[in-house]
Design an enzyme around this catalytic site. Structure first.
Site, short mmCIF file in Angstrom:
data_model
loop_
_atom_site.label_atom_id
_atom_site.label_comp_id
_atom_site.label_asym_id
_atom_site.label_seq_id
_atom_site.Cartn_x
_atom_site.Cartn_y
_atom_site.Cartn_z
N LYS A 35 -9.85 -0.55 5.77
CA LYS A 35 -9.20 -0.79 4.47
C LYS A 35 -9.53 -2.18 3.95
CE LYS A 35 -6.44 -0.85 1.01
NZ LYS A 35 -6.83 -0.18 -0.21
N CYS B 108 -4.93 -6.04 -4.99
CA CYS B 108 -5.66 -5.64 -3.77
C CYS B 108 -6.89 -6.52 -3.54
CB CYS B 108 -6.11 -4.18 -3.89
SG CYS B 108 -4.75 -3.02 -3.73
N1 LIG Z 1 -0.97 0.04 -5.67
C1 LIG Z 1 -2.15 0.35 -5.16
O1 LIG Z 1 -3.04 0.75 -5.90
C2 LIG Z 1 -2.41 0.25 -3.67
C3 LIG Z 1 -3.61 0.77 -3.17
C4 LIG Z 1 -3.85 0.71 -1.80
C5 LIG Z 1 -2.90 0.13 -0.94
N2 LIG Z 1 -1.75 -0.39 -1.46
C6 LIG Z 1 -0.79 -0.97 -0.52
O2 LIG Z 1 0.35 -0.12 -0.39
C7 LIG Z 1 1.51 -0.90 -0.12
C8 LIG Z 1 2.56 -0.59 -1.17
O3 LIG Z 1 2.04 -0.99 -2.44
P1 LIG Z 1 2.66 -0.50 -3.81
O4 LIG Z 1 1.69 -0.89 -4.86
O5 LIG Z 1 3.09 0.92 -3.69
O6 LIG Z 1 3.97 -1.46 -3.88
P2 LIG Z 1 5.15 -1.42 -4.94
O7 LIG Z 1 5.61 -2.81 -5.05
O8 LIG Z 1 4.74 -0.65 -6.14
O9 LIG Z 1 6.29 -0.56 -4.21
C9 LIG Z 1 6.87 -0.88 -3.01
C10 LIG Z 1 8.31 -0.36 -3.00
O10 LIG Z 1 8.83 -0.60 -1.69
C11 LIG Z 1 10.21 -0.93 -1.81
N3 LIG Z 1 10.61 -1.59 -0.57
C12 LIG Z 1 10.44 -2.86 -0.16
N4 LIG Z 1 10.89 -3.04 1.09
C13 LIG Z 1 11.37 -1.84 1.49
C14 LIG Z 1 11.96 -1.37 2.70
N5 LIG Z 1 12.13 -2.18 3.74
N6 LIG Z 1 12.34 -0.08 2.78
C15 LIG Z 1 12.15 0.75 1.71
N7 LIG Z 1 11.60 0.37 0.56
C16 LIG Z 1 11.22 -0.90 0.46
C17 LIG Z 1 10.28 -1.77 -3.06
O11 LIG Z 1 11.57 -1.78 -3.60
C18 LIG Z 1 9.26 -1.07 -3.96
O12 LIG Z 1 9.87 -0.10 -4.81
C19 LIG Z 1 1.04 -2.36 -0.13
O13 LIG Z 1 0.75 -2.74 1.19
C20 LIG Z 1 -0.22 -2.32 -0.95
O14 LIG Z 1 -1.09 -3.39 -0.63
C21 LIG Z 1 -1.48 -0.32 -2.81
#
Ligand SMILES: NC(=O)c1ccc[n+]([C@@H]2O[C@H](COP(=O)([O-])OP(=O)(O)OC[C@H]3O[C@@H](n4cnc5c(N)ncnc54)[C@H](O)[C@@H]3O)[C@@H](O)[C@H]2O)c1
Length: 403
Positions: free
Chosen positions: A202, A256
């Site tokens: 990743k 990212c």
């Molecule tokens: N957005 C993308 O395009 C993308 C792509 C690949 C990987 N990622 C990775 O995926 C992960 C999540 O990213 P995202 O964009 O979905 O984040 P986001 O900020 O959109 O959502 C994360 C959610 O998690 C919740 N949260 C925080 N701590 C928590 C806990 N302990 N228990 C339950 N809920 C909790 C928050 O309230 C929030 O709603 C990150 O590591 C990110 O780097 C994101």
């Protein structure tokens, strides 16, 4: 019987995954620690702008296959999609992942599968396993795997299904179970490996794009110094069957590509030379754009900054170089800068410049700085640009050569 799935973190990754799994007939229990997120989702409204998600959310809630929770209910599969931001010292912040692991511990049962999808430093899955074993020494078999996400915002629902997927377990049995789980909804290939390899895959993907874009940006600086059109150079170089240079711009944005390379460099700082260099090239390109625009402002030019989002046709401002450049110029030249971004309704906090409509921006003289290649900007009549200084970091207004 399809497994019950408890998903922690209902953001850009967790929510579409939850909605998709429910649409495939799986029982999905969505958990988010933010009560405002839960309340909005419970009303059937998605808090992320992503095609198709809201309709599937609403259907999942209506059929009862998707439910929302404050704390994790028992399930066969636990999926962690919580944030993993970068700390001020550029070290990955894993507190949300560990908090999620602590939250699921009481709900775990023998033979459960725990999948981590949050972008994570190498070794995170093993650290989570250690934490869970310490919290639940009574459990015999617990299967942990890492399943990185590589979806493109704006196309998440399609790419969740179509993209090839890597799934790496801490044990061969965990890998087997993770691969079987993803086959419930992935039409692309599901490729099993070990957890640490999956974690590094990743990070390597995003670091590759960062290094390649830094190369394109370095080319843009060299071409500019020699009076050449970098877009033409890259288009012709890419006709080589084994060359694929990405596009230059004002710098890399989004949460990212601008962030994940640091996770990789942190794994072995003494070995990582190219990755920090790419980040430094990125910073230098931003500084160069600011310096060129500042020279115009010092000569008395008003600056029209086109675009604040980090890429075309989205409203996403996370790590956006366009926003950072505009804010830096506005701070240095108060009253001389206007910003235009048709995807935003209000100026972001701290911008320091008014957000105006295109017509208003072009109603008075001023130099044009293209920072985001929104489709709306490509439609600007060329006559509006006549007689204005132009810094086009995206190559939006360059004359196409035939051939
Ligand atoms: N957005 C993308 O395009 C993308 C792509 C690949 C990987 N990622 C990775 O995926 C992960 C999540 O990213 P995202 O964009 O979905 O984040 P986001 O900020 O959109 O959502 C994360 C959610 O998690 C919740 N949260 C925080 N701590 C928590 C806990 N302990 N228990 C339950 N809920 C909790 C928050 O309230 C929030 O709603 C990150 O590591 C990110 O780097 C994101």
């Amino acid at each position: 019987m399809p497994p019950r799935v408890t998903i922690l973190g209902l953001g850009y990754i967790g929510l579409p995954t939850a909605a998709l799994l429910a649409s495939r007939g799986l029982r999905v229990q969505g958990v988010d620690t933010n009560p405002a997120v839960r309340a909005q989702l419970a009303a059937g409204r998605a808090h992320i702008a992503e095609p198709e998600v809201e309709a599937l959310l609403e259907r999942g809630l209506r059929t009862g296959l998707l439910s929302l929770h404050e704390t994790p209910p028992p399930a066969e599969v636990f999926l962690l999609a919580v944030p993993t931001p970068l700390g001020p010292d550029r070290a990955p912040v894993l507190e949300h992942v560990f908090a999620a692991a602590r939250a699921i511990a009481p709900a775990l049962a023998e033979d459960n599968l725990v999948l981590i999808e949050s972008t994570s430093p190498i070794g995170t899955t093993a650290r989570v396993a250690e934490l869970l074993r310490a919290l639940r020494p009574d459990l015999g078999a617990l299967h942990l795997a890492y399943g990185p996400e590589r979806v493109l915002p704006g196309r998440i629902m399609t790419e969740l299904v179509e993209n090839d997927r890597v799934a790496g377990g801490l044990t061969p049995e965990a890998t087997r179970r993770a691969v079987a789980f993803y086959r419930h909804f992935v039409r692309g290939a599901v490729l099993g490996t070990d957890a640490a390899t999956a974690e590094m895959v990743k990070l390597a993907e995003n670091a590759f794009r960062d290094v390649n874009i830094a190369f394109a940006n370095e080319l843009s600086l060299i071409a500019e110094a020699r009076g050449l059109d970098v877009w033409r150079v890259i288009a012709l170089a890419n006709r080589h069957p084994r060359v694929n240079i990405l596009r230059p711009g004002p710098g890399v944005g989004g949460h990212c590509i601008a962030v994940d390379p640091w996770f990789l460099a942190a794994a072995a700082p003494e070995a990582a030379r190219l990755i920090p260099a790419a980040r430094a090239v990125d910073a230098a390109k931003r500084a160069h754009v600011i310096a060129r625009a500042a020279a115009l402002a010092e000569a008395g030019e008003r600056l029209i900054c086109l675009g604040l989002a980090f890429k075309a046709d989205v409203e996403d401002l996370r790590e956006s170089p366009a926003l950072a450049i505009t804010a830096a110029l506005a701070q240095r030249f108060p009253g001389q800068v206007v910003a235009v971004d048709p995807h935003l309704a209000a100026p972001p906090e701290g911008l320091g410049a008014p957000l105006v409509a295109l017509e208003e921006a072009f109603a008075a003289p001023g130099a044009v700085l293209v920072l985001t290649d929104h489709a709306a900007f490509a439609r600007i009549p060329r006559a509006w640009l006549a007689g204005r200084a132009l810094i086009d970091t995206r190559g939006l207004f360059r004359e196409e050569e035939s051939g």
